[in-house]
Design an enzyme around this catalytic site. Structure first.
Site: not given
Length: 277
Positions: A132, A220
Site C-alpha cells: 500500500h 512510496h
C-alpha cells in the site's frame, strides 16, 4: 509508508467484575426444654458467617473480557521480531489511511529477485504481506472516536477525484524508532494529487489531536522489511537492486497505482472511500 508498525486487532472496551454477596441468615428454631407444663420456647439463632469461597466463572465469561494487557501481543518473536511503535492496550486502535496496491503478475517474480540479491549482500528481507501507499502516520484511535473520525474523513473526501500514480525508483526507509528498515519504491508521478489528499487527511487528524503526516513526505510503496537499523547496509547495494528494476526484458518496471478508492484501517476494520470519476 508506514512509519510505525502496527498491526493489530483490538476488542471493544469493556470490563466486568463479579462479586458474591455475603452475609448472615437468620432463622427461627424451636427448642424443647423437656418440661410438660411449659410451651416450647422460640429463640433466634445466628449461623456462622457464610463461606467466602467464590464459585468459578464459566470459561465463556472469562474469554469475553480479556486482561488489559495480553502478553502475546507484546512478544516480538510472534511478529517476526517486529516491535510495536506504541503499547498495546484494549480500546486503542492502530489507524492509518492509504491506497492499496494490487501487484501485477510479474511483480512476485521481480520481488523474489530483489530479495535474493539483497540476501547475497548480507541483508535478509521479508516481503510485505500486503502492499500500500500510506497517506498518514499510524496513530492511536480510541474506540469511541472511530465513527466520528470516519465520518469526518468521508465528508472531507466528498469531491476528491480519482487519478493514477506510478513508482519506479527504489529507496531505503526506516520507522521513527529505527527498529525496522524498509525497501520501498518511490512515487514518480501523481505527487501533487497525493499531497492534496494528505492535507485533507491532516485536517481530520488535527481535529482529533492526532499526529499529522510528514512535512515533506516521500510517497512510496514498501516492498520488504528487516528488523533493526539496516539502512547503511541496504543503501550500499541499492544501486545494484535498482539495476534489476531498469534492465528488465520488457523495459523498466513501474508500479502503477489506480488511486480510485482511499481506505482507512483501524484495528481489524477497513473503511473505503471511493473517489469521484
Amino acid at each position: 509508508m508506514l512509519v510505525g508498525y502496527s498491526s493489530s486487532s483490538e476488542e471493544e472496551e469493556g470490563e466486568t467484575e463479579t462479586t458474591q454477596s455475603e452475609g448472615f441468615d437468620q432463622k427461627w428454631q424451636k427448642e424443647d426444654d423437656g418440661s410438660d407444663d411449659l410451651p416450647p420456647k422460640k429463640k433466634i439463632k445466628t449461623d456462622e458467617p457464610a463461606s467466602k469461597k467464590r464459585l468459578p466463572l464459566p470459561g465463556c465469561l472469562l474469554t469475553m473480557f480479556p486482561d488489559e494487557m495480553d502478553p502475546q501481543t507484546e512478544d516480538s518473536s510472534l511478529h517476526g521480531g517486529r516491535v510495536r511503535s506504541f503499547k498495546h492496550e484494549r480500546g486503542n486502535w492502530a489507524t492509518y489511511v492509504y491506497f492499496p496496491y494490487h501487484p501485477e503478475d510479474e511483480f512476485e517474480e521481480f520481488l523474489e529477485e530483489l530479495l535474493s540479491t539483497a540476501r547475497a549482500r548480507g541483508v535478509g528481507l521479508t516481503p510485505q504481506e500486503e502492499f500500500h501507499l500510506s497517506l498518514s502516520q499510524t496513530v492511536v484511535l480510541r474506540h469511541h472516536w472511530i465513527q466520528p473520525f470516519i465520518q469526518s474523513l468521508k465528508e472531507s473526501l466528498t469531491h476528491c477525484r480519482r487519478f493514477v500514480c506510478t513508482a519506479g525508483r527504489l529507496k531505503v526507509y526506516s520507522n521513527a524508532e529505527r527498529t525496522r528498515t524498509f525497501l520501498g519504491m518511490e512515487v514518480s508521478s501523481g505527487n501533487t494529487q497525493l499531497l492534496d489528499l494528505v492535507h485533507i487527511v491532516d485536517k481530520t487528524m488535527t481535529e482529533f489531536r492526532l499526529e499529522t503526516f510528514n512535512e515533506d513526505p516521500s510517497f512510496h510503496v514498501s516492498l520488504a522489511w528487516c528488523v533493526g537499523d539496516q539502512m547503511e547496509k541496504l543503501k550500499r547495494c541499492i544501486q545494484e537492486l535498482q539495476t534489476l528494476v531498469e534492465r528488465r526484458e520488457d523495459g523498466p518496471l513501474l508500479l502503477r497505482l489506480d488511486c480510485s478508492e482511499l481506505r482507512c484501517r483501524t484495528g481489524n476494520k477497513t473503511f473505503r472511500f471511493p473517489l469521484e470519476t
